[in-house]
Design an enzyme around this catalytic site. Structure first.
Site: not given
Length: 428
Positions: A325, A327, A362
């Site tokens: 995904n 991240h 993040c």
């Protein structure tokens, strides 16, 4: 078909048999060649010389019980004799092919069975079998179970599995649960209806209680199931046990919400998605309310004045820290949180509980810092240091100031793996 081809290669048809060519060959005196057996079959495959191959004009061979025989006449006064020894024929000189054919048949049956296992599509979840170690669905399709062996590269300095290893087992069973149930779409654990709408799952909160840490070579059994969490969330719980003894290793619960893959904004749960996952909801809880209340929530102030703060800066995600995904994987955050924990805590204590609140995702280009506040550090008694329980508050944030994860951990003094087993045996 393979048996027929093998037989046809060694047992020619009548049109090509050696006996058929031998019947048309006689010598100059009208006798048949001596290599013709009692049954009219040539015992030697080599044909007679070309000078002796002439067109036969003799009468047909007499028959005994419907079989042509070769009667040699040395003297008209002598009686006709028939040899009593067993004839040497082409058939009885062949080896016994039955064992080879049986072996070939066994191989084909085994291959067919293996192919059936590879292409298996069971109709009922209760019939799912852990053939390839992917786990199986139990309890009327509401619980997924999978076993894991603790590998040598999954243990730490104290020869037990790290908390990251156990968290990876939780994530693996969650994804395999979705896949085995037939709900895996194009995304990372997303259902087909979620994939149509570019929706993905993101974790909002995880709470876990660790009772013991398995050692190298131990087999752990992980059960997981899902339930509703409010109107737009889903709760997933885990219960990890020792495979041999059945003792609880870890209990965990988590809350997941949906996020749009392109806009990176949280989304409501569509009714079509709820219809997909609703039949698998199980109201059972791995961590009771009483157990959850014992663990201090993140953001609560620690009791006592003996607190110290530690910080670690310059943490950056690597390419291998990202998931599909795009991240940072949620398990990676745990390692970063513990980066700022003092070495004295890690050496003498083991993690007993952890609560993580995920605030922001993040990315690859982020620059982070980890902060840890410690309460109740090791105390000294005489010449020896006696370890006491420790509570820590953690904060993982971007160096620009935005919070990524808030966490609270509780630590207990370490005890050896064998000591734990001995204490457990005394209790039971």
């Amino acid at each position: 078909m393979a048996g027929f081809l093998a037989a046809s290669a060694f047992f020619p048809g009548p049109g090509s048999s050696p006996a058929a060519s031998a019947r048309s060959s006689k010598n100059a005196t009208g006798e048949l060649p001596e290599n013709l057996s009692v049954r009219g079959i040539v015992a030697k495959p080599n044909p007679p010389p070309a000078a002796l191959q002439v067109k036969a004009h003799a009468q047909a061979l007499p028959k005994v019980n419907g079989t042509k025989v070769n009667l040699k006449t040395v003297n008209p006064d002598m009686e006709e004799t028939v040899p009593h020894s067993a004839p040497k024929t082409f058939y009885n000189q062949l080896p016994d092919w039955s064992m080879l054919l049986a072996a070939i048949t066994t191989i084909f049956l085994a291959a067919e069975k293996q192919w059936t296992l590879l292409d298996w599509k069971p109709k009922k979840p209760d019939m799912l079998v852990d053939t390839f170690g992917f786990g199986r669905i139990i309890q009327d399709g509401l619980v997924f179970r999978q076993n894991f062996m603790i590998r040598s590269y999954e243990i730490g300095a104290d020869r037990t599995a790290s908390i990251e290893t156990l968290m990876n087992h939780l994530q693996e069973t969650a994804l395999n649960h979705v896949r085995t149930a037939g709900l895996l779409g194009d995304g990372f654990g997303a259902t087909p209806e979620m994939s149509k709408r570019n929706l993905i799952w993101v974790v909002s909160k995880i709470q876990l209680l660790v009772e013991k840490y398995p050692a190298w070579g131990d087999m752990v059994q992980v059960d997981t199931w899902v339930a509703a969490a409010g109107k737009n969330g889903m709760r997933r719980d885990w219960h990890v046990r020792d495979y041999n003894s059945g003792q609880t290793i870890l209990r965990a619960t988590s809350v997941w919400v949906m996020m749009h893959k392109k806009t990176r904004r949280l989304s409501k749960m569509p009714d079509e998605v709820r219809a997909e996952i609703g039949p698998y909801f199980n109201d059972r809880s791995a961590i009771t309310e009483e157990q959850g209340e014992k663990s201090v929530k993140t953001g609560d102030k620690l009791d006592g004045d003996a607190t110290k703060q530690f910080i670690r800066k310059g943490l950056t995600p690597r390419w291998g820290d990202l998931d599909v995904n795009q991240h940072v994987n949620n398990v990676k955050y745990i390692g970063w949180i513990l980066e700022s924990a003092p070495i004295s805590v890690l050496e003498k204590h083991e993690l007993a509980s952890m609560t993580l609140d995920y605030r922001k995702e993040c990315g690859r280009d982020s620059m982070l810092q980890s902060l840890t506040t410690v309460s109740g550090e090791c105390t000294s008694t005489g010449t020896k240091q006696q370890a006491s329980a420790i509570k820590c508050d953690h904060l993982l944030q971007l160096e620009s100031g935005a919070d990524i994860v808030k966490a609270h951990t509780e630590w207990r003094p370490k005890r050896s793996h064998t000591a734990f087993e001995r204490a457990s045996d005394e209790i039971h």
